[in-house]
Motif scaffolding. Structure first.
Motif, PDB file in Angstrom:
ATOM      1  N   LEU A 458       0.838  -1.290   0.051  1.00  0.00           N
ATOM      2  CA  LEU A 458       0.089  -0.021  -0.097  1.00  0.00           C
ATOM      3  C   LEU A 458       0.918   1.253  -0.013  1.00  0.00           C
ATOM      4  CD1 LEU A 458      -2.751  -1.045   2.652  1.00  0.00           C
ATOM      5  CD2 LEU A 458      -2.948  -0.789   0.186  1.00  0.00           C
ATOM      6  N   ARG A 459       1.958   1.270   0.854  1.00  0.00           N
ATOM      7  CA  ARG A 459       2.737   2.540   0.955  1.00  0.00           C
ATOM      8  C   ARG A 459       3.591   2.696  -0.482  1.00  0.00           C
ATOM      9  NH1 ARG A 459       7.790   2.492   2.286  1.00  0.00           N
ATOM     10  NH2 ARG A 459       8.091   0.378   3.385  1.00  0.00           N
ATOM     11  N   LEU A 460       4.064   1.716  -0.953  1.00  0.00           N
ATOM     12  CA  LEU A 460       4.854   1.919  -2.203  1.00  0.00           C
ATOM     13  C   LEU A 460       4.065   1.831  -3.443  1.00  0.00           C
ATOM     14  CD1 LEU A 460       7.353  -1.039  -1.205  1.00  0.00           C
ATOM     15  CD2 LEU A 460       8.002   1.485  -1.271  1.00  0.00           C
ATOM     16  N   SER A 461       2.988   1.368  -3.532  1.00  0.00           N
ATOM     17  CA  SER A 461       2.232   1.491  -4.667  1.00  0.00           C
ATOM     18  C   SER A 461       1.472   2.602  -5.052  1.00  0.00           C
ATOM     19  CB  SER A 461       1.339   0.046  -4.861  1.00  0.00           C
ATOM     20  OG  SER A 461       0.314   0.314  -4.003  1.00  0.00           O
ATOM     21  N   GLY A 462       1.020   3.324  -3.691  1.00  0.00           N
ATOM     22  CA  GLY A 462      -0.001   4.424  -3.729  1.00  0.00           C
ATOM     23  C   GLY A 462      -1.515   4.147  -3.849  1.00  0.00           C
ATOM     24  N   LEU A 463      -1.752   2.860  -3.966  1.00  0.00           N
ATOM     25  CA  LEU A 463      -3.086   2.205  -4.117  1.00  0.00           C
ATOM     26  C   LEU A 463      -3.645   2.171  -2.591  1.00  0.00           C
ATOM     27  CD1 LEU A 463      -2.698  -0.694  -6.719  1.00  0.00           C
ATOM     28  CD2 LEU A 463      -3.252   1.642  -7.059  1.00  0.00           C
ATOM     29  N   SER A 464      -5.021   2.264  -2.498  1.00  0.00           N
ATOM     30  CA  SER A 464      -5.697   2.086  -1.308  1.00  0.00           C
ATOM     31  C   SER A 464      -5.918   0.605  -1.140  1.00  0.00           C
ATOM     32  CB  SER A 464      -7.231   2.730  -1.443  1.00  0.00           C
ATOM     33  OG  SER A 464      -8.111   2.065  -2.186  1.00  0.00           O
ATOM     34  N   ARG A 465      -6.365   0.184  -0.063  1.00  0.00           N
ATOM     35  CA  ARG A 465      -6.637  -1.311   0.440  1.00  0.00           C
ATOM     36  C   ARG A 465      -7.641  -2.015  -0.601  1.00  0.00           C
ATOM     37  NH1 ARG A 465      -6.149  -0.964   5.280  1.00  0.00           N
ATOM     38  NH2 ARG A 465      -4.270  -2.313   5.660  1.00  0.00           N
ATOM     39  N   GLU A 466      -8.525  -1.304  -0.730  1.00  0.00           N
ATOM     40  CA  GLU A 466      -9.730  -1.614  -1.768  1.00  0.00           C
ATOM     41  C   GLU A 466      -9.355  -1.839  -2.963  1.00  0.00           C
ATOM     42  OE1 GLU A 466      -9.657   0.857   0.573  1.00  0.00           O
ATOM     43  OE2 GLU A 466     -10.950  -0.113   2.015  1.00  0.00           O
ATOM     44  N   GLU A 467      -8.493  -0.815  -3.672  1.00  0.00           N
ATOM     45  CA  GLU A 467      -8.032  -0.910  -4.863  1.00  0.00           C
ATOM     46  C   GLU A 467      -7.017  -2.096  -4.944  1.00  0.00           C
ATOM     47  OE1 GLU A 467      -7.755   3.680  -6.270  1.00  0.00           O
ATOM     48  OE2 GLU A 467      -6.197   2.945  -5.197  1.00  0.00           O
ATOM     49  N   LEU A 468      -6.318  -2.363  -4.077  1.00  0.00           N
ATOM     50  CA  LEU A 468      -5.238  -3.280  -4.217  1.00  0.00           C
ATOM     51  C   LEU A 468      -6.068  -4.519  -4.147  1.00  0.00           C
ATOM     52  CD1 LEU A 468      -2.257  -4.112  -4.299  1.00  0.00           C
ATOM     53  CD2 LEU A 468      -2.260  -4.387  -1.869  1.00  0.00           C
ATOM     54  N   ARG A 469      -6.911  -4.797  -3.423  1.00  0.00           N
ATOM     55  CA  ARG A 469      -7.684  -6.031  -3.366  1.00  0.00           C
ATOM     56  C   ARG A 469      -8.732  -6.746  -4.564  1.00  0.00           C
ATOM     57  NH1 ARG A 469      -8.985  -6.301   3.075  1.00  0.00           N
ATOM     58  NH2 ARG A 469      -6.859  -6.610   3.755  1.00  0.00           N
ATOM     59  N   THR A 470      -8.994  -5.439  -5.436  1.00  0.00           N
ATOM     60  CA  THR A 470      -9.909  -5.666  -6.399  1.00  0.00           C
ATOM     61  C   THR A 470      -9.120  -6.606  -7.520  1.00  0.00           C
ATOM     62  OG1 THR A 470      -8.950  -3.944  -7.807  1.00  0.00           O
ATOM     63  CG2 THR A 470     -11.041  -3.545  -6.320  1.00  0.00           C
ATOM     64  N   GLY A 471      -7.689  -6.453  -7.649  1.00  0.00           N
ATOM     65  CA  GLY A 471      -6.965  -7.302  -8.501  1.00  0.00           C
ATOM     66  C   GLY A 471      -7.089  -6.854  -9.865  1.00  0.00           C
ATOM     67  N   SER A 472      -7.989  -5.931 -10.191  1.00  0.00           N
ATOM     68  CA  SER A 472      -8.176  -5.278 -11.400  1.00  0.00           C
ATOM     69  C   SER A 472      -7.682  -3.979 -11.629  1.00  0.00           C
ATOM     70  CB  SER A 472      -9.526  -5.571 -11.884  1.00  0.00           C
ATOM     71  OG  SER A 472      -9.959  -4.990 -13.233  1.00  0.00           O
ATOM     72  N   PHE A 473      -6.648  -3.632 -12.566  1.00  0.00           N
ATOM     73  CA  PHE A 473      -6.490  -2.359 -12.914  1.00  0.00           C
ATOM     74  C   PHE A 473      -7.421  -1.610 -13.785  1.00  0.00           C
ATOM     75  CE2 PHE A 473      -3.934   0.685 -15.018  1.00  0.00           C
ATOM     76  CZ  PHE A 473      -2.868   1.215 -13.988  1.00  0.00           C
ATOM     77  N   VAL A 474      -8.163  -2.233 -14.417  1.00  0.00           N
ATOM     78  CA  VAL A 474      -9.309  -1.686 -15.148  1.00  0.00           C
ATOM     79  C   VAL A 474     -10.224  -1.001 -14.098  1.00  0.00           C
ATOM     80  CG1 VAL A 474     -11.189  -1.984 -16.814  1.00  0.00           C
ATOM     81  CG2 VAL A 474      -9.191  -3.015 -17.369  1.00  0.00           C
ATOM     82  N   LYS A 475     -10.623  -1.687 -13.011  1.00  0.00           N
ATOM     83  CA  LYS A 475     -11.556  -1.325 -11.892  1.00  0.00           C
ATOM     84  C   LYS A 475     -10.883  -0.123 -11.272  1.00  0.00           C
ATOM     85  CE  LYS A 475     -14.111  -5.756 -11.319  1.00  0.00           C
ATOM     86  NZ  LYS A 475     -14.495  -6.455 -10.184  1.00  0.00           N
ATOM     87  N   ILE A 476      -9.658  -0.283 -11.317  1.00  0.00           N
ATOM     88  CA  ILE A 476      -8.976   1.038 -10.388  1.00  0.00           C
ATOM     89  C   ILE A 476      -9.110   2.056 -10.886  1.00  0.00           C
ATOM     90  CG2 ILE A 476      -6.732   1.979  -9.423  1.00  0.00           C
ATOM     91  CD1 ILE A 476      -6.013  -1.218  -8.738  1.00  0.00           C
ATOM     92  N   LEU A 477      -8.735   2.151 -12.399  1.00  0.00           N
ATOM     93  CA  LEU A 477      -8.999   3.216 -13.322  1.00  0.00           C
ATOM     94  C   LEU A 477     -10.305   3.925 -13.419  1.00  0.00           C
ATOM     95  CD1 LEU A 477      -6.526   2.587 -16.207  1.00  0.00           C
ATOM     96  CD2 LEU A 477      -6.007   3.772 -14.345  1.00  0.00           C
ATOM     97  N   LYS A 478     -11.053   3.068 -13.686  1.00  0.00           N
ATOM     98  CA  LYS A 478     -12.610   3.220 -13.828  1.00  0.00           C
ATOM     99  C   LYS A 478     -13.104   4.124 -12.619  1.00  0.00           C
ATOM    100  CE  LYS A 478     -14.221   0.112 -17.247  1.00  0.00           C
ATOM    101  NZ  LYS A 478     -15.189  -1.060 -17.405  1.00  0.00           N
ATOM    102  N   ASN A 479     -12.746   3.625 -11.230  1.00  0.00           N
ATOM    103  CA  ASN A 479     -13.259   4.043 -10.224  1.00  0.00           C
ATOM    104  C   ASN A 479     -12.436   5.527  -9.959  1.00  0.00           C
ATOM    105  OD1 ASN A 479     -15.000   2.130  -9.461  1.00  0.00           O
ATOM    106  ND2 ASN A 479     -13.394   1.063  -8.289  1.00  0.00           N
ATOM    107  N   ARG A 480     -11.097   5.706 -10.281  1.00  0.00           N
ATOM    108  CA  ARG A 480     -10.403   7.080 -10.190  1.00  0.00           C
ATOM    109  C   ARG A 480     -11.069   8.003 -11.070  1.00  0.00           C
ATOM    110  NH1 ARG A 480      -4.508   7.018  -7.689  1.00  0.00           N
ATOM    111  NH2 ARG A 480      -4.909   5.254  -6.048  1.00  0.00           N
TER     112      ARG A 480
END
Length: 483
Positions: A458-480
């Protein structure tokens, strides 16, 4: 805007493709994000006990303590990049370096990243061997067991199941476990099926219908799809008769014959083997030594880095990519075992014998470490271990693989997410949108392997716990992008 085609026409014309795309997505769902073990430890069924995991961990720690009692010795033994520049463990500077790493590791990392890496790996390997020394264990009724009288194998099949039941009750089993049966050729098929039946029936009866989590059956020396079909059929019948939920029994395929790669018609056999499993297959394991032997490669040249092995494993990758099937490499067959042993009541080992012991073990560790690094570089994130003294180098190789590139991967992922699908340039590596999932998978695999913690990710990637646990980069981008 002028168009010629009506929505109904487009819908009708696209119907066949729509169904084909749906079928394709079903066959290639991508990575599940589930934890994949970094290894499978194979052991003869006659030796398996409910506490085998703990005993193997104790033996692994004993080997590490004896032949690499500090992080400097271990780093030099495995050939960690840059370790040749580290001080000798007996030097004056070694104690000062160790003390600095214990009190302020981040400060040391800024000026000596190799020392920090060596110290971090050694500490995490020690912790792993105490907490969870074995991730996956295969109770072996094949090569690690041999051919024995039927009555003897019957007894070991039942005894193995009872030990697993005890392990379930005591919570002493590894997180992944299973059995390897004999191949389904004409000579051994009946014996193999009987061992399977005795083991599963005894275990289900003893536990009241419960199997361990992540339990699998490994089928070796596959040559034709019909062998996989039989195991699937047997699973169907056993589940019905034992009252198990359909799909409970899962399998692994061993790819260790040339015919498992290319069949008699000249077609690629691997997708046919997977189809024959009817959704029950979770992994494909490469068998280094049977495969190289089937290629007529002489024993002196049978090893994991032989070009013939790389060809077969690349065929596995091409055939199974996107299917969700885990891939596992084979084993290093040179064991880190000291040639000279102290016998209680006998003379002490000489200085020469002690030095020879360390040389032999360190050489075997280095070979094992190099083999694992080769596997990881080629995206085989799992492999076999055959001896407890291989466990330290298994975890060291996995941890170093991820930790060595952690800073670069972190920077790339942070920049990529911040740009939200716009290309970024970090150093001399150019990223496009297709690399996003790969970068995310890097962090997920690093976490699953134990190389880094979730907090570090979490600290190194800049992602939230929820984003990391989705396992989907597409979902992370859409949400952001919606924020």
């Amino acid at each position: 805007m002028t168009t010629s085609l009506s929505p109904d026409q487009i819908r009708n014309l696209s119907a066949t493709l729509q169904q084909a795309n749906h079928d394709f997505a079903g066959k290639y769902p991508g990575e599940s994000g589930r934890r994949q073990p970094v290894h499978t430890v194979y052991g003869g069924a006659h030796l398996f006990k409910a506490d085998s995991k703990t005993r193997l961990g104790e033996l692994a720690l004993r080997s590490l303590d004896q032949f690499a009692p500090d992080f400097l010795t271990f780093a030099k033994a495995i050939g960690l990049a840059g370790a040749d520049k580290l001080p000798e463990s007996s030097s004056v500077g070694a104690s000062d370096l160790a003390a600095a790493l214990e009190t302020n590791p981040d400060a040391v990392k800024e000026v000596d990243s190799v020392a920090w890496l060596a110290h971090t790996i050694y500490a995490r390997v020690n912790e792993k061997l105490r907490r969870e020394p074995v991730e996956d264990f295969r109770i072996d009724y094949e090569d690690g067991y041999g051919n024995r009288p039927d009555a003897e194998e019957d007894g070991h099949a039942a005894q193995g199941a009872l030990e697993v039941a005890v392990g379930m009750e005591q919570n002493s089993l590894p997180p992944f476990i299973g059995i390897r049966i004999k191949p389904f050729n004409e000579e051994l098929r009946d014996r193999s099926v009987r061992t399977l039946d005795i083991f599963i029936s005894t275990l289900v009866e003893k536990t009241g219908g419960t199997l361990p989590a992540n339990f699998v059956v490994t089928l070796p020396k596959i040559t034709i799809p019909e062998q996989v079909t039989l195991l699937s059929d047997l699973f169907d019948q056993m589940e019905k008769q034992m009252g198990l939920v359909a799909g409970t029994l899962r399998m692994e395929m061993m790819i260790e014959t040339t015919q498992s790669i290319i069949n008699s018609a000249g077609a690629i056999n691997l997708p046919l083997l997977l189809a024959a499993a009817r959704g029950r297959c979770v992994a494909a394991h490469f068998g280094t030594y049977d495969y190289t032997a089937s290629c007529s490669i002489t024993a002196a040249h049978q090893h994991m880095m032989h070009p013939a092995c790389d060809f077969a494993k690349h065929m596995m990758q091409v055939s199974f990519a996107g299917s969700g099937i885990w891939l596992s490499d084979g084993a290093t067959n040179i064991m880190p075992v000291a040639p000279h042993r102290f016998v209680e009541g006998g003379p002490s080992l000489t200085a020469k014998q002690i030095a020879e012991n360390q040389l032999v073990v360190h050489r075997a560790w280095k070979l094992h470490y190099d083999h694992i690094q080769h596997s990881l570089t080629n995206a085989f994130y799992q492999g076999w271990d055959l001896h407890p003294a291989q466990l330290p180098t298994r975890y060291a190789a996995v941890y170093s693989f991820f930790l060595e590139s952690l800073d670069a991967a972190s920077e790339r992922l942070r920049n990529f997410v911040e740009k939200a699908a716009k290309a970024t340039l970090v150093g001399d590596i150019f990223d496009d949108a297709a690399t996003g999932q790969g970068l995310l998978n890097y962090f997920l695999r690093a976490m699953n392997s134990g190389a880094i913690t979730e907090a570090e990710a979490l600290r190194l990637s800049g992602l939230s716990r929820e984003e990391l646990r989705t396992g989907s980069f597409v979902k992370i981008l859409k949400n952001r992008q919606q924020l």
